[in-house]
Design a protein around this motif. Structure first.
Motif, mmCIF file in Angstrom:
data_model
loop_
_atom_site.group_PDB
_atom_site.id
_atom_site.type_symbol
_atom_site.label_atom_id
_atom_site.label_comp_id
_atom_site.label_asym_id
_atom_site.label_seq_id
_atom_site.Cartn_x
_atom_site.Cartn_y
_atom_site.Cartn_z
ATOM 1 N N CYS A 194 0.823 -1.223 0.000
ATOM 2 C CA CYS A 194 0.000 0.000 0.000
ATOM 3 C C CYS A 194 0.850 1.262 0.000
ATOM 4 O O CYS A 194 0.474 2.274 -0.591
ATOM 5 N N TRP A 195 2.008 1.206 0.654
ATOM 6 C CA TRP A 195 2.852 2.400 0.770
ATOM 7 C C TRP A 195 3.711 2.607 -0.468
ATOM 8 O O TRP A 195 4.288 3.688 -0.641
ATOM 9 N N LEU A 196 3.816 1.608 -1.324
ATOM 10 C CA LEU A 196 4.507 1.786 -2.602
ATOM 11 C C LEU A 196 3.601 2.439 -3.636
ATOM 12 O O LEU A 196 4.069 2.890 -4.682
ATOM 13 N N SER A 197 2.304 2.480 -3.354
ATOM 14 C CA SER A 197 1.344 2.971 -4.340
ATOM 15 C C SER A 197 1.625 4.421 -4.732
ATOM 16 O O SER A 197 1.636 4.758 -5.920
ATOM 17 N N ASN A 241 3.274 7.965 -8.971
ATOM 18 C CA ASN A 241 3.905 9.221 -9.359
ATOM 19 C C ASN A 241 4.902 9.011 -10.497
ATOM 20 O O ASN A 241 5.034 9.862 -11.382
ATOM 21 N N TRP A 242 5.575 7.867 -10.505
ATOM 22 C CA TRP A 242 6.620 7.608 -11.496
ATOM 23 C C TRP A 242 6.081 7.026 -12.798
ATOM 24 O O TRP A 242 6.483 7.452 -13.879
ATOM 25 N N ILE A 243 5.192 6.042 -12.714
ATOM 26 C CA ILE A 243 4.823 5.311 -13.937
ATOM 27 C C ILE A 243 3.335 5.356 -14.258
ATOM 28 O O ILE A 243 2.900 4.720 -15.221
ATOM 29 N N GLY A 244 2.538 6.093 -13.497
ATOM 30 C CA GLY A 244 1.135 6.258 -13.837
ATOM 31 C C GLY A 244 0.272 5.083 -13.408
ATOM 32 O O GLY A 244 0.771 4.058 -12.940
ATOM 33 N N ARG A 245 -1.035 5.252 -13.569
ATOM 34 C CA ARG A 245 -1.983 4.231 -13.115
ATOM 35 C C ARG A 245 -1.810 2.919 -13.896
ATOM 36 O O ARG A 245 -1.774 1.837 -13.312
ATOM 37 N N GLY A 279 -1.487 -5.138 -2.568
ATOM 38 C CA GLY A 279 -1.598 -3.839 -1.926
ATOM 39 C C GLY A 279 -1.487 -2.695 -2.916
ATOM 40 O O GLY A 279 -2.272 -1.746 -2.878
ATOM 41 N N VAL A 280 -0.509 -2.787 -3.823
ATOM 42 C CA VAL A 280 -0.349 -1.749 -4.839
ATOM 43 C C VAL A 280 -1.570 -1.707 -5.740
ATOM 44 O O VAL A 280 -2.102 -0.637 -6.071
ATOM 45 N N LYS A 281 -2.044 -2.876 -6.146
ATOM 46 C CA LYS A 281 -3.189 -2.970 -7.059
ATOM 47 C C LYS A 281 -4.463 -2.471 -6.391
ATOM 48 O O LYS A 281 -5.235 -1.700 -6.988
ATOM 49 N N ALA A 282 -4.702 -2.885 -5.145
ATOM 50 C CA ALA A 282 -5.923 -2.480 -4.449
ATOM 51 C C ALA A 282 -5.935 -0.983 -4.158
ATOM 52 O O ALA A 282 -7.006 -0.384 -4.040
ATOM 53 N N THR A 329 -4.647 1.251 -6.249
ATOM 54 C CA THR A 329 -4.603 1.974 -7.524
ATOM 55 C C THR A 329 -5.843 1.763 -8.372
ATOM 56 O O THR A 329 -6.398 2.719 -8.933
ATOM 57 N N VAL A 330 -6.315 0.521 -8.482
ATOM 58 C CA VAL A 330 -7.423 0.221 -9.396
ATOM 59 C C VAL A 330 -8.682 1.037 -9.071
ATOM 60 O O VAL A 330 -9.284 1.626 -9.980
ATOM 61 N N PRO A 331 -9.147 1.110 -7.815
ATOM 62 C CA PRO A 331 -10.347 1.915 -7.555
ATOM 63 C C PRO A 331 -10.149 3.392 -7.887
ATOM 64 O O PRO A 331 -11.083 4.057 -8.350
ATOM 65 N N ILE A 332 -8.934 3.928 -7.647
ATOM 66 C CA ILE A 332 -8.655 5.321 -8.010
ATOM 67 C C ILE A 332 -8.753 5.490 -9.522
ATOM 68 O O ILE A 332 -9.378 6.432 -10.032
ATOM 69 N N TYR A 333 -8.135 4.592 -10.255
ATOM 70 C CA TYR A 333 -8.143 4.634 -11.719
ATOM 71 C C TYR A 333 -9.573 4.593 -12.250
ATOM 72 O O TYR A 333 -9.959 5.361 -13.142
#
Length: 623
Positions: free
Chosen positions: A177-180, A185-189, A228-231, A233-237
């Motif tokens: 979650c903290w890598l999200s 910021n670096w590579i986009g959704r 964690g990264v996916k969960a 990011t995906v709802p934000i996207y």
């Protein structure tokens, strides 16, 4: 500090009679940290037409959108007065195709481009990994402990079984979650979703081949990082790509696919029950949904809001064109989002990862969103759904079911959980997020308590049937309410500047407590038995209901930018409204059947005709 004193302390942005970047008169600015009047302010309202056109021209030149200037002029006028587009005259008058597109937004909400639906569906496929894995370990729990030599009733072995169940959620909560935020910021959704999908593919396959519990734990921790990264990011996207009218329904496809993953997992558990490698297949099969996710993400456009955040407006235009039916809608949304982001950035300023995290708790508007997201996320663990998702097979066996019948009941739970998520497609944007939560939590409380009490009956067919019935009813109430709302809600409440770190915190909250639950439930079940464990979580449902009532505002039918004003209302004012207005209205209308009861709305939008006697407001309970 009193509300009056707070209001006196608020200084208007800019100088009276001048305009800030997006053209909003400084004296009319609604403070985003203390919106004491609960006004939903359109940042373009009240700007003279000539000045608005000059602002649009300057905007188009600055952002490299000069070729779209005629459309931007029209779009700005529509954004300024959304309900008066039919009356726009002169060179900016809309043609018939543009008018039809705007009418369809209200009359035919689901007439959206196929590319938008493909984008949401593709990304939400990844959620099936999370749901499927929960039920993979659910079934494997009655097999792998003996293979790994941790199947005894000792405290150590129970802890290790709980640790393996919680492994993905530990990886999520402490790393993924903290890598999200930095990865987004670096590579986009799109890039983040692609990378995270690989973490949900290879470690999952590896988990089917592990020969010891430390190997299994390593695979599950790696999978958790991707989850964690996916969960986060995906709802934000999904929220950033979807229009406000159907945003809740489209974003909740995340929960729909999670429920579908749970259902598929229980089906696979049954299918391989008698296979010699049954538990390995149960643990390894959840890699399947990650494959189409990796392949299809290239067909999806990048989030226009993320591109605008990076000042890549020309690319944002190209992306938005794929997500809207008419170029006029693209122009309107691009300019309106830009206007609102200009205000947003006034209070957020430039920041780094550490300061953005700190500001989750220090900037009042962001802090209120953080509290609300924390509430709905922790409530998902307090309601008790994951004691069923993680351990239903174990609970059913402890309640007297045979191993195969326990698996069969878990399959029934998965089917109910998925099928009853469908009503939320229609209710989440009409009945509302908050109302769904307030309706479902009391019902989850009594069904969970009833399921536990039924285990006190003598062993019989009636006992078996009643325990299963109340567990299924619990799932039926959970699926259209606390199931889809938390991730949908958390993805939309934060301002763009803090959306990644805010969502990361919210998901970390949810999955950290899922990990705690996974590790502690074997001990709770051992000490309190099924009735005590279910009774404990029934009590947690009551606590969660009270927290939601006082801390979670409604967000339906608002653009992501308008939510800045919703969360600028102080929590004290919001709680006072619920206690003095909403609660008495509920009792009058639904307990004492006073048909003339009227609920005065809390929020007032500039471009809406507000009347306290309008019946459309009275039916929106606890709005």
């Amino acid at each position: 500090m009193s509300e009056k004193h707070q209001a006196d302390a608020i200084e208007p942005k800019g100088v009276q009679g001048t305009y800030i970047e997006n053209g909003l008169d400084a004296t009319e600015h609604v403070d985003l940290n203390a919106n004491l009047e609960a006004r939903i302010k359109n940042p373009l309202k009240g700007i003279p037409r000539e000045k608005l056109m000059r602002d649009v021209e300057a905007f188009a030149e600055e952002k490299g959108l000069v070729e779209h200037l005629p459309l931007l002029r029209k779009g700005a006028l529509v954004a300024q007065s959304p309900h008066e587009f039919e009356d726009i005259d002169g060179e900016e008058a809309l043609d018939e195709a543009e008018k039809i597109a705007l009418r369809d937004e209200a009359l035919h909400r689901w007439r959206m481009p196929i590319r938008l639906f493909l984008t949401i569906a593709t990304c939400s496929i990844g959620a099936a990994v999370q749901g499927w894995d929960q039920t993979g370990t659910n079934g494997a729990n009655i097999f792998f402990p003996d293979y790994y030599g941790i199947g005894s009733d000792s405290t150590r072995d129970r802890f290790l079984v709980g640790l393996l169940n919680s492994g993905p959620y530990i990886g999520c909560a402490f790393i993924g979650c903290w890598l999200s935020d930095p990865l987004n910021n670096w590579i986009g959704r799109r890039g983040v979703i692609f990378v995270s999908a690989h973490f949900c593919l290879w470690p999952v396959i590896g988990s089917g081949f592990c020969q010891s519990w430390p190997q299994q734990l390593a695979c599950r921790l790696l999978m958790g990082i991707g989850m964690g990264v996916k969960a986060s990011t995906v709802p934000i996207y999904a929220a950033e790509n979807a229009p406000a009218s159907i945003r809740g329904a489209l974003v909740m496809s995340w929960q729909m696919w999670t429920a579908f993953g749970i259902f598929l997992g229980t089906a696979v558990n049954l299918a391989v029950f008698y296979h010699p490698l049954n538990w390995r297949l149960m643990l390894g099969a959840p890699f399947i949904p990650a494959v189409p996710l990796i392949c299809l993400i290239y067909l999806c456009p990048e989030s226009p809001r993320w591109l605008m955040k990076k000042n890549r407006y020309a690319e944002a235009w190209k992306s938005m064109v794929k997500l809207r039916n008419n170029p006029l809608q693209v122009a309107r949304d691009i300019y309106y989002i830009h206007a609102q982001l200009s205000i947003e950035m006034e209070i957020m300023n430039r920041s780094n990862y550490v300061t953005r995290f700190t500001q989750l708790f220090t900037i009042p508007r962001v802090r209120r969103a953080t509290i609300a997201a924390f509430t709905v996320m922790i409530a998902q663990q307090m309601c008790g759904i994951n004691i069923i998702a993680f351990y239903s097979t174990t609970v059913f066996v402890e309640s007297g079911f045979s191993e195969f019948n326990a698996m069969l009941c878990s399959f029934g739970f998965g089917a109910v959980n998925w099928l009853f998520a469908f009503p939320a497609f229609w209710t989440i944007d009409t009945f509302g997020r908050r109302s769904l939560l307030l309706f479902t939590f009391p019902n989850m409380m009594w069904t969970l308590l009833a399921a536990g009490l039924c285990t006190l009956m003598p062993y019989s067919t009636a006992r078996t049937a009643l325990v299963a019935l109340f567990v299924f009813l619990f799932a039926a109430f959970y699926s259209p309410g606390e199931g889809p709302v938390p991730f949908t809600y958390s993805a939309e409440v934060f301002p763009l500047s803090h959306r990644e770190v805010g969502m990361g915190f919210a998901v970390a909250t949810c999955l950290f407590w899922a990990a705690v639950l996974g590790m502690t439930f074997p001990f709770i079940l051992d000490r309190l038995s099924t009735v005590g464990a279910f009774g404990l979580y029934a009590g947690f449902n009551l606590v969660a209901f009270i927290m939601i009532f006082f801390l979670v505002p409604e967000t339906k039918q608002r653009t992501l930018e308008e939510l800045d004003y919703v969360f600028a209302v102080p929590n004290r004012k919001f709680a006072s409204y619920q206690t003095t207005k909403a609660m008495p209205f509920f009792f009058k209308k639904y307990l004492f059947f006073q048909r003339n009861a009227v609920l005065e709305p809390l929020y007032h939008k500039d471009d809406e005709e507000v009347s306290s006697h309008n019946h459309s407001h009275t039916d929106k309970a606890l709005s």
